[in-house]
Design a protein around this motif. Structure first.
Motif, PDB file in Angstrom:
ATOM      1  N   GLU A  39       0.623  -1.060   0.129  1.00  5.84           N
ATOM      2  CA  GLU A  39       0.035  -0.229   0.004  1.00  5.84           C
ATOM      3  C   GLU A  39       0.861   1.176   0.269  1.00  5.84           C
ATOM      4  OE1 GLU A  39       0.060  -2.725   2.229  1.00  5.84           O
ATOM      5  OE2 GLU A  39      -2.405  -3.489   1.966  1.00  5.84           O
ATOM      6  N   LEU A  49      -5.403   2.818  -4.627  1.00  4.62           N
ATOM      7  CA  LEU A  49      -5.133   1.161  -4.473  1.00  4.62           C
ATOM      8  C   LEU A  49      -5.972   0.135  -5.762  1.00  4.62           C
ATOM      9  CD1 LEU A  49      -5.318   1.949  -1.097  1.00  4.62           C
ATOM     10  CD2 LEU A  49      -3.074   1.256  -2.275  1.00  4.62           C
ATOM     11  N   LEU A  54      -1.278  -3.090  -6.415  1.00  4.41           N
ATOM     12  CA  LEU A  54      -0.816  -4.084  -4.598  1.00  4.41           C
ATOM     13  C   LEU A  54      -0.049  -5.060  -5.580  1.00  4.41           C
ATOM     14  CD1 LEU A  54      -4.197  -3.955  -2.919  1.00  4.41           C
ATOM     15  CD2 LEU A  54      -1.828  -2.456  -2.578  1.00  4.41           C
TER      16      LEU A  54
END
Length: 74
Positions: A39, A49, A54
């Protein structure tokens, strides 16, 4: 007669409100000494995000370790 400096000779920093002055480079820190999370890397890169971002960040951390974050920040 005013003793203040003419507007043209003032530095840009002097015209900013106190809470909006730039932080000197000498006191900026990229990491807090803790683990770097995916993150953290995604947000430092200016990305949203999302699962895809990720996964990208996890790969960067696997490749570069904690330096993955350092490479994105000043």
């Amino acid at each position: 007669m005013s003793t203040s400096q003419p507007e043209a000779s003032r530095s840009p920093e002097a015209s900013r409100p106190p809470g909006e002055r730039c932080t000197p480079d000498a006191v900026l820190h990229a990491r807090t000494g803790t683990e770097v999370s995916p993150e953290d890397v995604v947000l430092a890169a200016g990305r949203d995000l999302t699962p895809r971002n990720l996964e990208w960040a996890k790969r960067r951390i696997e490749t570069d370790g904690p330096a993955a974050l350092d490479k994105l920040l000043p």
